[in-house]
Write a protein that holds these residues in place. Structure first.
Motif, mmCIF file in Angstrom:
data_model
loop_
_atom_site.group_PDB
_atom_site.id
_atom_site.type_symbol
_atom_site.label_atom_id
_atom_site.label_comp_id
_atom_site.label_asym_id
_atom_site.label_seq_id
_atom_site.Cartn_x
_atom_site.Cartn_y
_atom_site.Cartn_z
ATOM 1 N N GLU A 19 0.471 -1.109 -0.269
ATOM 2 C CA GLU A 19 -0.385 -0.132 -0.470
ATOM 3 C C GLU A 19 0.287 1.191 0.113
ATOM 4 O O GLU A 19 0.512 2.014 -1.175
ATOM 5 N N LEU A 20 2.069 0.878 0.890
ATOM 6 C CA LEU A 20 2.562 2.375 0.552
ATOM 7 C C LEU A 20 3.181 2.766 -0.571
ATOM 8 O O LEU A 20 3.449 3.888 -1.187
ATOM 9 N N ILE A 21 3.841 1.540 -1.864
ATOM 10 C CA ILE A 21 4.229 1.718 -3.039
ATOM 11 C C ILE A 21 3.695 2.449 -3.432
ATOM 12 O O ILE A 21 3.741 3.118 -4.827
ATOM 13 N N ALA A 22 2.319 1.782 -3.892
ATOM 14 C CA ALA A 22 1.308 1.848 -4.194
ATOM 15 C C ALA A 22 0.607 3.633 -3.643
ATOM 16 O O ALA A 22 0.022 4.271 -5.018
ATOM 17 N N ILE A 23 0.926 4.011 -2.305
ATOM 18 C CA ILE A 23 1.088 5.314 -2.414
ATOM 19 C C ILE A 23 2.088 6.291 -3.138
ATOM 20 O O ILE A 23 1.489 7.728 -3.085
ATOM 21 N N VAL A 24 3.115 5.440 -2.622
ATOM 22 C CA VAL A 24 4.336 7.075 -4.194
ATOM 23 C C VAL A 24 3.953 6.816 -5.044
ATOM 24 O O VAL A 24 3.976 7.607 -5.886
ATOM 25 N N ASN A 25 3.163 5.412 -6.067
ATOM 26 C CA ASN A 25 3.279 5.528 -7.040
ATOM 27 C C ASN A 25 1.793 6.184 -7.520
ATOM 28 O O ASN A 25 2.005 7.805 -8.775
ATOM 29 N N TYR A 26 1.110 6.355 -6.757
ATOM 30 C CA TYR A 26 -0.530 7.190 -7.231
ATOM 31 C C TYR A 26 -0.176 8.569 -7.072
ATOM 32 O O TYR A 26 -0.600 9.769 -7.748
ATOM 33 N N GLY A 27 0.540 8.933 -5.854
ATOM 34 C CA GLY A 27 1.562 10.445 -5.376
ATOM 35 C C GLY A 27 2.211 10.679 -6.834
ATOM 36 O O GLY A 27 1.811 12.607 -7.397
ATOM 37 N N ILE A 28 2.717 10.450 -7.899
ATOM 38 C CA ILE A 28 3.616 10.453 -8.627
ATOM 39 C C ILE A 28 2.178 11.091 -9.806
ATOM 40 O O ILE A 28 2.575 12.412 -10.680
ATOM 41 N N TYR A 53 3.278 8.014 10.085
ATOM 42 C CA TYR A 53 3.502 8.157 8.656
ATOM 43 C C TYR A 53 2.485 8.238 7.846
ATOM 44 O O TYR A 53 1.408 8.805 7.307
ATOM 45 N N THR A 54 1.389 7.034 8.169
ATOM 46 C CA THR A 54 0.226 6.531 7.825
ATOM 47 C C THR A 54 -0.505 8.125 8.394
ATOM 48 O O THR A 54 -1.784 8.717 7.682
ATOM 49 N N ASP A 55 -0.877 8.489 9.939
ATOM 50 C CA ASP A 55 -1.692 9.794 10.073
ATOM 51 C C ASP A 55 -1.447 10.735 9.439
ATOM 52 O O ASP A 55 -2.196 11.111 8.995
ATOM 53 N N LEU A 56 -0.479 11.511 9.667
ATOM 54 C CA LEU A 56 0.431 12.397 9.296
ATOM 55 C C LEU A 56 -0.284 12.326 6.801
ATOM 56 O O LEU A 56 -1.138 12.903 6.362
ATOM 57 N N ILE A 57 -0.438 11.189 6.247
ATOM 58 C CA ILE A 57 -1.108 10.784 5.336
ATOM 59 C C ILE A 57 -1.996 11.402 4.927
ATOM 60 O O ILE A 57 -2.654 12.105 4.147
ATOM 61 N N LEU A 58 -2.756 10.373 5.794
ATOM 62 C CA LEU A 58 -4.628 10.849 6.022
ATOM 63 C C LEU A 58 -4.625 12.540 6.160
ATOM 64 O O LEU A 58 -5.895 12.701 5.668
ATOM 65 N N MET A 59 -3.843 13.259 7.129
ATOM 66 C CA MET A 59 -4.369 13.827 7.167
ATOM 67 C C MET A 59 -3.816 15.254 5.896
ATOM 68 O O MET A 59 -4.852 16.541 5.631
ATOM 69 N N ALA A 107 5.084 8.149 2.783
ATOM 70 C CA ALA A 107 5.419 6.623 2.157
ATOM 71 C C ALA A 107 7.154 5.958 1.556
ATOM 72 O O ALA A 107 7.068 4.830 2.388
ATOM 73 N N LEU A 108 7.523 6.968 1.471
ATOM 74 C CA LEU A 108 8.967 6.213 1.402
ATOM 75 C C LEU A 108 9.685 6.177 3.053
ATOM 76 O O LEU A 108 10.358 5.580 2.642
ATOM 77 N N PHE A 109 9.402 7.347 4.001
ATOM 78 C CA PHE A 109 9.967 7.112 5.042
ATOM 79 C C PHE A 109 9.413 5.551 5.247
ATOM 80 O O PHE A 109 10.013 4.523 6.157
ATOM 81 N N GLY A 110 7.814 5.219 5.172
ATOM 82 C CA GLY A 110 7.852 4.264 5.750
ATOM 83 C C GLY A 110 8.540 2.549 5.146
ATOM 84 O O GLY A 110 8.523 1.567 5.660
ATOM 85 N N LEU A 111 8.159 2.672 3.932
ATOM 86 C CA LEU A 111 9.596 2.359 2.746
ATOM 87 C C LEU A 111 10.627 1.527 3.929
ATOM 88 O O LEU A 111 10.797 0.644 3.389
ATOM 89 N N ILE A 112 11.176 3.249 4.145
ATOM 90 C CA ILE A 112 12.623 2.912 4.876
ATOM 91 C C ILE A 112 12.518 1.892 6.020
ATOM 92 O O ILE A 112 13.357 1.552 6.335
ATOM 93 N N ILE A 146 10.067 -0.096 6.568
ATOM 94 C CA ILE A 146 10.144 -1.261 6.447
ATOM 95 C C ILE A 146 11.499 -2.453 6.309
ATOM 96 O O ILE A 146 11.096 -3.260 6.501
ATOM 97 N N ASP A 147 11.552 -1.637 4.982
ATOM 98 C CA ASP A 147 13.530 -2.678 3.971
ATOM 99 C C ASP A 147 14.426 -2.958 5.100
ATOM 100 O O ASP A 147 14.500 -3.836 4.157
ATOM 101 N N PHE A 148 14.698 -1.796 5.811
ATOM 102 C CA PHE A 148 16.036 -1.523 6.531
ATOM 103 C C PHE A 148 15.733 -1.678 7.808
ATOM 104 O O PHE A 148 16.539 -1.173 8.581
ATOM 105 N N LYS A 149 14.670 -1.103 8.025
ATOM 106 C CA LYS A 149 14.759 -2.038 9.582
ATOM 107 C C LYS A 149 14.944 -0.834 10.816
ATOM 108 O O LYS A 149 15.955 -0.827 11.667
ATOM 109 N N ASP A 150 14.374 0.104 10.473
ATOM 110 C CA ASP A 150 15.295 1.711 10.506
ATOM 111 C C ASP A 150 14.101 1.882 11.844
ATOM 112 O O ASP A 150 13.507 2.434 11.991
#
Length: 179
Positions: free
Chosen positions: A66-75, A130-136, A168-173, A175-179
């Motif tokens: 879903e985060l990937i979709a948000i990135v792509n739909y945003g672009i 991040y989710t709440d900020l995207i929704l806002m 969304a990119l922050f969220g992906l980072i 998830i992907d980098f366990k940061d």
């Protein structure tokens, strides 16, 4: 990896999916008005929030997809704001990729500038924020759209799309980098 390298890695994943979907569907999304793209991003962000709150998914796609979709739909939304919507798929996949790269660069440049000023504060945030900020940002965008894209002192729809992509990119980072 540093922040820029991590961004490049998750953007590469998003762009790969965008490119593959272009091969499957062409640029069919060109018919979408920006308001429809806003609503599509809303559906994705709302599902993420539901998954975060309930911890239960009945569809075999998790938060990452879903985060990937948000990135792509945003672009795609940024492209639509620039070009206007069309009555058909009026650009080639190569043009769609070129436009993706142009708008992603502007979005990442904004993130790098803000990241400098905020000293990577996003790394200390919870992913649910991040989710709440995207929704806002979505509710703000809907209000701007309802006001015929006129604002008194606020940024426009484009800035909100860029912020949503970056969250969304922050969220992906995370998830992907366990940061």
């Amino acid at each position: 990896m540093n922040t820029k390298e991590q961004f490049d890695a998750v953007i590469s994943v998003c762009k790969d999916i965008y490119s593959k979907k272009l091969k499957d569907y062409g640029a069919a999304w060109r018919i979408m008005r920006p308001e429809s793209i806003t609503d599509q991003i809303f559906i994705k962000a709302n599902r993420i929030r539901t998954l975060e709150v309930t911890g239960e998914a009945k569809i075999n796609e998790g938060i990452r997809a879903e985060l990937i979709a948000i990135v792509n739909y945003g672009i795609m939304g940024l492209i639509q704001l620039e070009k206007g919507y069309a009555d058909s798929s009026d650009i080639t996949p190569a043009e769609a990729i070129e436009l993706y790269d142009i708008h992603m660069k502007k979005t990442v440049d904004l993130m790098l500038a803000k990241n400098h000023d905020y000293d990577e504060a996003w790394r200390s945030m919870r992913t649910t924020s991040y989710t709440d900020l995207i929704l806002m940002k979505l509710y703000r965008t809907k209000q701007i759209e309802d006001n015929q894209n006129k604002t008194l002192i606020s940024e426009g729809v484009d800035a909100n799309y860029m912020d949503m992509v970056n969250y969304a990119l922050f969220g992906l980072i995370k998830i992907d980098f366990k940061d």
